[in-house]
Every structure is written in C-alpha cells, then in structure tokens.
Design an enzyme around this catalytic site. Structure first.
Site, PDB file in Angstrom:
ATOM      1  N   PRO A   2       7.943  29.086  -3.361  1.00 49.12           N
ATOM      2  CG  PRO A   2       7.142  27.507  -1.866  1.00 49.12           C
ATOM      3  CD  PRO A   2       8.266  27.782  -2.826  1.00 49.12           C
ATOM      4  CD  GLU A   3       7.892  34.987  -5.495  1.00 47.18           C
ATOM      5  OE1 GLU A   3       7.583  36.170  -5.315  1.00 47.18           O
ATOM      6  OE2 GLU A   3       8.248  34.529  -6.597  1.00 47.18           O
ATOM      7  CE  LYS A  50      11.567  34.549  -1.323  1.00 42.82           C
ATOM      8  NZ  LYS A  50      12.645  34.319  -2.303  1.00 42.82           N
ATOM      9  CG  ASN A 227      12.804  35.468 -10.258  1.00 41.15           C
ATOM     10  OD1 ASN A 227      13.406  36.546 -10.253  1.00 41.15           O
ATOM     11  ND2 ASN A 227      12.781  34.669 -11.312  1.00 41.15           N
ATOM     12  NE  ARG A 306      15.989  32.965  -8.932  1.00 39.51           N
ATOM     13  CZ  ARG A 306      15.047  32.966  -7.990  1.00 39.51           C
ATOM     14  NH1 ARG A 306      15.292  33.488  -6.817  1.00 39.51           N
ATOM     15  NH2 ARG A 306      13.865  32.428  -8.221  1.00 39.51           N
TER      16      ARG A 306
END
Ligand code: ZN
Length: 319
Positions: A2-3, A50, A227, A306
């Site tokens: 979750p961003e 976040k 990401n 990432r």
C-alpha cells in the site's frame, strides 16, 4: 505494498468510525494488547505517507468533562484510562524520563493505557499502523480466502486487529504492524498527498548526485511514494530510473514532480471511486508505444533493491 493513495483511502474508511467507542477488540497482533482498547473512543485518524494513525481517548473521562457533570474520580476501575492517573510529582518524573512518543517509544513493550498526562493531547493514545506489502483495512466485512493455501485449505486471512463499535459496526486491519506512539510524528511537507507538500525541498532532493529512482523511494523526502508510483512517474516523465538527479534539467525534474502529484492524486481518486489502475510500465512487458520493457532490481548499495521496469526507447539513459 500500500502506497500513499491506499493509506489515504484506509484513512477515509477509519474516519467513518471517529466518535465511536470500542466495545470489543480482538486480533492476532502481539504488538499491542487489543483488550486494552475496549472502552476507549476513537477520537481522530491521520494518514502520513504510508502510515495510518488512530488516536483514542477515554470515553468516560471525555463525558465527565462536560459542564454540569459530576467530578471525575481520580481512580476508577470502570475507566481504563484512569488506571495510571498520576499525581503531580509522578507526572513530572515521567515527563523528565525522556521523550514522549516518536520512534523510540514505538519499540518499547506493550500498549500501556493511561500514559496520558493532564493535557487533552497527552490523554490521547495513538496507534501507528504500517501496512507492509499486503496490508489493508476493511469496514464491516472480513476478507475471505480467494484461493486455497499450499495445503489445499481455504482458510480466511487472520486479522491483526478487529475493533467492534456500537450497532454491529467493525473495523478490520490485515497484514500490518501496529505500534503505540505519543503522537503522529511526521512532516506534512514531505507527504506527496498533502497540500503542504514542499515542491522546493523536493526539487532540491531530486537534484542529488544519485540515481533518481533511489531518491524517489526515500520516505523522508517523498512520504507515501512507493514502487508503483516510482515506476509509473519515471515512465510518464521519460526519465531513465538510474539517471543521476544532478544530470537532469530543472525543467525535467519539475515535470517529474508534476507527475508525482498528478499520478498520486489520480490514483487516490480512482480508489475512492472504486476504480482500478491501469499501469503504463509497472509489471509490463511492453510500454504503451509497443517497445520491449526492461526489468532490473535497483536500490542503494546495502539498501533495499526494488523491482524496476523501464522502456529503453521512451526513457533513454542520460550520460
Ligand atoms: Zn517505449
């Protein structure tokens, strides 16, 4: 993971419960003791980047502050938040013992109620939620298994925390870490989904002599940017992920900042309308123009690597 937009949506869900008193609390979390939330009123919700924060106060003490109410007893077994009400000398000892709240306090022990001192702000107990890779919040429904696990069992996900409110309403938190904290300690100026987001500071950060994809994921600089947003906005700005910020023009970096804000707000808007998001480059094999997409793991030395997708045609490397 979750961003920022997802956490803002979780915030909009939890806000519906503000003012409610927790009737029952259960869950598998070992980071706090759910039972200690029973009898507390959900007073405030905040989202920073976040992280989601829920602030609780004692429902009993709030009511007794109203004009005309009887004097609040200093000790009451029916009021969980009064268990540790302290006299003035003890309050000073506690205040002298160290900082209230913040990251240091998060790591300590269980969720102790009644740490609040005499001021309304100190009477508020905050919980901080980190949602990891697959965390979520639901209102009045539990998540159900959508496939069998490795053993072939259809087992529903186990909630970390469930808060039950009057009228059969409840909030469910999945796959998150929960900490108690003194107060939400976060700067709005770095939150990409806050009106106070400071573009000038962000622009300076983007000009660092390091790959732009490292800078974007720094939560101290771009709180809430994850990401997916990283990959998408770099594509939309036609910037190679490993370009050094110092080699990019100010105009290019301004375009990138525009994309960060537009994309994040657009994603949030979609979520609030229940719409999905179609990716341009994230987890794609072709870019929207039909070019083959490349993928690699990028991250600072000794830091988290990432997954990164980019189009070598649309996002040429800057030398
Ligand atoms: Zn392309």
């Amino acid at each position: 993971m979750p961003e920022g937009p997802s956490v803002k949506m979780f915030h909009s869900v939890t806000c519906l419960f503000v003012g409610g008193v927790v009737q029952k609390a259960t869950g598998s979390t070992r980071q706090i003791c759910p039972e200690q939330l029973v009898g507390l009123k959900l007073q405030q919700c905040q989202a920073h980047g976040k992280k989601l924060y829920l602030g609780f106060t004692s429902a009993y003490r709030q009511e007794c502050k109203d004009p005309g109410m009887v004097t609040v007893p200093t000790q009451s077994v029916s009021d969980p938040a009064s268990v540790l009400i302290l006299d003035d000398s003890r309050k000073q000892q506690v205040m002298d013992a160290g900082p209230q709240g913040g990251e240091q306090e998060e790591a300590r022990g269980s969720f102790l109620l009644g740490q609040g001192l005499s001021t309304p702000q100190r009477e508020r107990k905050w919980l901080q939620f980190h949602f990891g890779m697959f965390g979520s919040v639901r209102a009045n429904e539990f998540s159900r298994a959508n496939r069998a696990n490795k053993r072939g069992n259809w087992q529903d996900p186990s909630p970390r925390l469930v808060l039950y409110f009057p009228g059969g309403q409840f909030l469910v938190f999945y796959n998150c870490r929960i900490y108690r904290c003194g107060s939400p300690a976060s700067s709005h100026t770095s939150d990409i989904l806050c009106p106070e987001f400071n573009r000038n500071l962000a622009l300076q950060a983007l000009q660092l002599a390091q790959p732009i994809c490292y800078t974007l994921l720094n939560q101290h600089l771009f709180s809430g940017l994850g990401n997916i947003i990283k990959n998408e906005v770099l594509y939309l700005s036609a910037i190679h992920p490993m370009s050094l910020g110092c080699l990019l023009s100010v105009e290019k970096l301004q375009t990138l900042l525009d994309q960060v804000i537009q994309f994040s707000y657009g994603w949030l808007d979609n979520k609030l309308k229940g719409k999905g998001l179609k990716y341009h480059i994230y987890q794609q094999t072709q870019c929207p123009k039909g070019h083959a997409v490349e993928r690699a793991e990028f991250g600072p030395p000794h830091g988290l690597q990432r997954a990164t997708w980019w189009c070598p045609v649309c996002q040429p490397a800057v030398q």
